[in-house]
Scaffold this motif. Sequence first.
Motif, PDB file in Angstrom:
ATOM      1  N   UNK A  41       0.953  -1.365  -0.057  1.00 30.42           N
ATOM      2  CA  UNK A  41       0.035   0.137   0.066  1.00 30.42           C
ATOM      3  C   UNK A  41       0.765   1.288   0.238  1.00 30.42           C
ATOM      4  N   UNK A  42       0.473   2.386  -0.261  1.00 27.36           N
ATOM      5  CA  UNK A  42       0.999   3.569  -0.227  1.00 27.36           C
ATOM      6  C   UNK A  42       1.011   4.303   1.243  1.00 27.36           C
ATOM      7  N   UNK A  43       0.408   3.472   2.133  1.00 28.04           N
ATOM      8  CA  UNK A  43       0.067   4.153   3.526  1.00 28.04           C
ATOM      9  C   UNK A  43       1.020   4.032   4.636  1.00 28.04           C
ATOM     10  N   UNK A  44       1.303   4.656   5.344  1.00 27.77           N
ATOM     11  CA  UNK A  44       2.224   4.794   6.648  1.00 27.77           C
ATOM     12  C   UNK A  44       1.362   4.588   7.715  1.00 27.77           C
ATOM     13  N   UNK A  45       2.049   3.617   8.591  1.00 28.03           N
ATOM     14  CA  UNK A  45       1.124   3.380   9.772  1.00 28.03           C
ATOM     15  C   UNK A  45       1.093   4.646  10.799  1.00 28.03           C
ATOM     16  N   UNK A  46       0.046   4.624  11.514  1.00 27.00           N
ATOM     17  CA  UNK A  46       0.012   5.743  12.382  1.00 27.00           C
ATOM     18  C   UNK A  46       0.970   5.979  13.294  1.00 27.00           C
ATOM     19  N   UNK A  47       1.472   5.022  14.037  1.00 27.99           N
ATOM     20  CA  UNK A  47       2.941   5.233  14.918  1.00 27.99           C
ATOM     21  C   UNK A  47       4.010   5.978  14.051  1.00 27.99           C
ATOM     22  N   UNK A  48       4.056   5.375  12.919  1.00 30.44           N
ATOM     23  CA  UNK A  48       5.306   5.728  12.037  1.00 30.44           C
ATOM     24  C   UNK A  48       4.856   7.305  11.730  1.00 30.44           C
ATOM     25  N   UNK A  49       3.739   7.481  11.256  1.00 35.07           N
ATOM     26  CA  UNK A  49       3.271   8.759  10.582  1.00 35.07           C
ATOM     27  C   UNK A  49       3.540   9.940  11.774  1.00 35.07           C
ATOM     28  N   UNK A  50       3.211   9.574  12.933  1.00 35.15           N
ATOM     29  CA  UNK A  50       3.308  10.489  14.159  1.00 35.15           C
ATOM     30  C   UNK A  50       4.884  10.749  14.427  1.00 35.15           C
ATOM     31  N   UNK A  51       5.765   9.770  14.506  1.00 32.68           N
ATOM     32  CA  UNK A  51       7.095   9.771  14.561  1.00 32.68           C
ATOM     33  C   UNK A  51       7.674  10.648  13.576  1.00 32.68           C
ATOM     34  N   UNK A  52       7.514  10.399  12.405  1.00 35.06           N
ATOM     35  CA  UNK A  52       7.922  11.037  11.210  1.00 35.06           C
ATOM     36  C   UNK A  52       7.566  12.705  11.097  1.00 35.06           C
ATOM     37  N   UNK A  53       6.280  12.685  11.337  1.00 35.44           N
ATOM     38  CA  UNK A  53       5.636  14.317  11.585  1.00 35.44           C
ATOM     39  C   UNK A  53       6.538  15.170  12.568  1.00 35.44           C
ATOM     40  N   UNK A  54       6.693  14.475  13.753  1.00 35.57           N
ATOM     41  CA  UNK A  54       7.327  15.093  14.942  1.00 35.57           C
ATOM     42  C   UNK A  54       8.912  15.470  14.223  1.00 35.57           C
ATOM     43  N   UNK A  55       9.445  14.495  13.702  1.00 34.54           N
ATOM     44  CA  UNK A  55      10.897  14.784  13.134  1.00 34.54           C
ATOM     45  C   UNK A  55      11.064  16.011  12.204  1.00 34.54           C
ATOM     46  N   UNK A  56       9.997  15.825  11.405  1.00 35.94           N
ATOM     47  CA  UNK A  56       9.819  16.878  10.187  1.00 35.94           C
ATOM     48  C   UNK A  56       9.520  18.111  10.598  1.00 35.94           C
ATOM     49  N   UNK A  57       8.898  18.343  11.788  1.00 43.39           N
ATOM     50  CA  UNK A  57       8.334  19.359  12.295  1.00 43.39           C
ATOM     51  C   UNK A  57       9.445  20.197  12.690  1.00 43.39           C
ATOM     52  N   UNK A  58      10.605  19.890  13.049  1.00 43.61           N
ATOM     53  CA  UNK A  58      11.565  20.354  13.699  1.00 43.61           C
ATOM     54  C   UNK A  58      12.722  20.659  12.872  1.00 43.61           C
ATOM     55  N   UNK A  59      12.191  20.005  11.687  1.00 44.53           N
ATOM     56  CA  UNK A  59      13.655  20.269  10.322  1.00 44.53           C
ATOM     57  C   UNK A  59      13.647  21.719   9.906  1.00 44.53           C
ATOM     58  N   UNK A  60      14.489  22.135   9.349  1.00 41.50           N
ATOM     59  CA  UNK A  60      14.712  23.353   8.497  1.00 41.50           C
ATOM     60  C   UNK A  60      13.567  23.832   7.575  1.00 41.50           C
ATOM     61  N   UNK A  61      13.030  22.831   6.994  1.00 44.19           N
ATOM     62  CA  UNK A  61      12.105  22.822   5.873  1.00 44.19           C
ATOM     63  C   UNK A  61      10.790  23.439   6.341  1.00 44.19           C
ATOM     64  N   UNK A  62      10.462  22.733   7.711  1.00 44.02           N
ATOM     65  CA  UNK A  62       9.280  22.914   8.168  1.00 44.02           C
ATOM     66  C   UNK A  62       9.116  24.616   8.645  1.00 44.02           C
ATOM     67  N   UNK A  63      10.353  25.105   9.048  1.00 41.40           N
ATOM     68  CA  UNK A  63      10.327  26.698   9.486  1.00 41.40           C
ATOM     69  C   UNK A  63      10.175  27.464   8.197  1.00 41.40           C
ATOM     70  N   UNK A  64      10.956  27.081   7.279  1.00 41.51           N
ATOM     71  CA  UNK A  64      10.888  27.924   5.833  1.00 41.51           C
ATOM     72  C   UNK A  64       9.090  27.750   5.452  1.00 41.51           C
ATOM     73  N   UNK A  65       8.692  26.574   5.364  1.00 36.94           N
ATOM     74  CA  UNK A  65       7.214  26.598   4.966  1.00 36.94           C
ATOM     75  C   UNK A  65       6.305  27.204   5.948  1.00 36.94           C
ATOM     76  N   UNK A  66       6.789  27.386   7.214  1.00 36.19           N
ATOM     77  CA  UNK A  66       5.629  28.270   8.148  1.00 36.19           C
ATOM     78  C   UNK A  66       5.911  29.783   7.611  1.00 36.19           C
ATOM     79  N   UNK A  67       7.079  30.160   7.322  1.00 36.70           N
ATOM     80  CA  UNK A  67       7.280  31.579   6.990  1.00 36.70           C
ATOM     81  C   UNK A  67       6.520  31.859   5.766  1.00 36.70           C
ATOM     82  N   UNK A  68       6.761  31.056   4.887  1.00 36.05           N
ATOM     83  CA  UNK A  68       5.826  31.302   3.558  1.00 36.05           C
ATOM     84  C   UNK A  68       4.556  31.437   4.120  1.00 36.05           C
ATOM     85  N   UNK A  69       3.937  30.585   4.670  1.00 37.87           N
ATOM     86  CA  UNK A  69       2.696  30.641   4.838  1.00 37.87           C
ATOM     87  C   UNK A  69       2.002  31.830   5.710  1.00 37.87           C
TER      88      UNK A  69
END
Length: 92
Positions: A41-69
């Motif tokens: 499937x193309x799906x990510x399990x819930x626990x993995x998605x939460x862990x990945x989301x937390x990692x990405x939220x603190x990444x430099x890309x997330x800060x750039x996206x928030x500034x653009x928004x």
Amino acid sequence: MSQGVLAEVFTADEVARAAGVPAADVRARLAAGEIRTIPGTPYIAGADAIRLGRQLKTSPGAARERRELAGAACASSAVHAALVAAAVWCSA
């Protein structure tokens, strides 16, 4: 008839939106094998998605996206305020 418990699953786009990063960042982590989809499937399990989301939220890309928004929201607010001011001025 018994029903099994359905696990929460998420797409790469949903994880990216929740973390505030481009979907390409999530797909890059999937391609690198840092996170796996549910086999077949193309799906990510819930626990993995939460862990990945937390990692990405603190990444430099997330800060750039928030500034653009934030910039887009500020510009939109300014345009709307100008339209309201023009409407008030024209109706006076």
